[in-house]
Design a protein around this motif. Sequence first.
Motif: not given
Length: 401
Positions: A52-62, A334-338, A380-383, A394-401
Amino acid sequence: MTPLKSPRIARRTWWTGTTLLAAGVLALTACGGGGGSTGPQAAASAYAVGPITGFGSIIVNGVHYDDDLARVSDDDGVSRDRSALKLGMVVEVRGRGSDDGVAAQSIVTHSLMRGPVEAVGADSLVVLGQTVTVSPTTFFDDRLAGGLAAVQAGDIVKVYGLLDVATGTYTATRIERHDSGDDPFRLRGVVAAYDAAAATLTIGGAVIDVAGQGLPAGLQAGSLVRVKLQRVQVGGLWVATQVRSGEIRPDDSRHDHAEVEGSITAFTSPTAFSVEGLPVDASQARFDDGTAGLGLGVRVEVEGAIVDGVLVATKVEIKDGRRGGRDDDDDGDVEIKGRIDSVDATAQTLVVRGVTVSFAGDVQYEDGTAADLVPGRKVEVHGVLAADGVTVNATRIELDD
């Protein structure tokens, strides 16, 4: 709307780069232009193995797998809540995919070992007689903040990762402290020697008494096994309470799309080998990294379809630059969304889906600023993993409305 992409980790559609096999495989039908279609005509089965390399769902193999309704269990078959899924865990995912994404139906975590730490080195540790290599991309649980420096001889740990069957060396993708006093120890590995008369088998530095246990058919040196052990040695031997195959392969024999990342555990030729025990037919595959680097123990990612229990590959990628492949640019990202659970403005950290994220460094913001990071806000966080093995910088953070 096309999803935004990080400069280093790209979200990709689960069937990208794969041509589904025509014979006996359910093909996906994309939305027709101008026809008003809102989805595919049929869903296709999906199968994946990897960390697992990320969340917001789970991310496996991209690939993103929606885990909202998935049954989660460990490799003992014990049911778990999806909150038990952590970065770096190696998982086996089964699901149904469509133009809208992939919904995971079951997720099984697969650890390499659970047992006492015998020694700790500069970049490795020894558990149950096995050498485990730790890298800058190895995740640690919160109780081991500081990474390998927080691990001590005598600690009981659970290790997730990959096994190089050629050398018997393990590479950890996640290490957790395991404090339960009742759970048996366990070990997944390659049999170095089997003495039927003495009823012992050897895995790395561990000699195991298997007397009275049912053994996998054809057990011999080179077999991949998973062993449960009593917590106390007897006469210098670990005592097995269960021995079974250590192969990771689907119970069902057919999946329309499969992506498996792991170690080559058997090798006949570049077109005939096994990954984590799953047979691969790569006779029609594309080899972007060539075939010279393929061999026993090499880390690969194989994409294709599972037909009659065999992964019929359309693409094989070597994941180890030392073996002629390309070190994955996404490795360690790593990508994390939530939604933000909490924020510590003083420490400049926030928590999303149980992961602590630091926004103290140079962060690129989209649709907001650091002042907009408040509990309940969707981000949505990338880091990348910090040196403590726990925090994501974190290297990038996208904020959703």
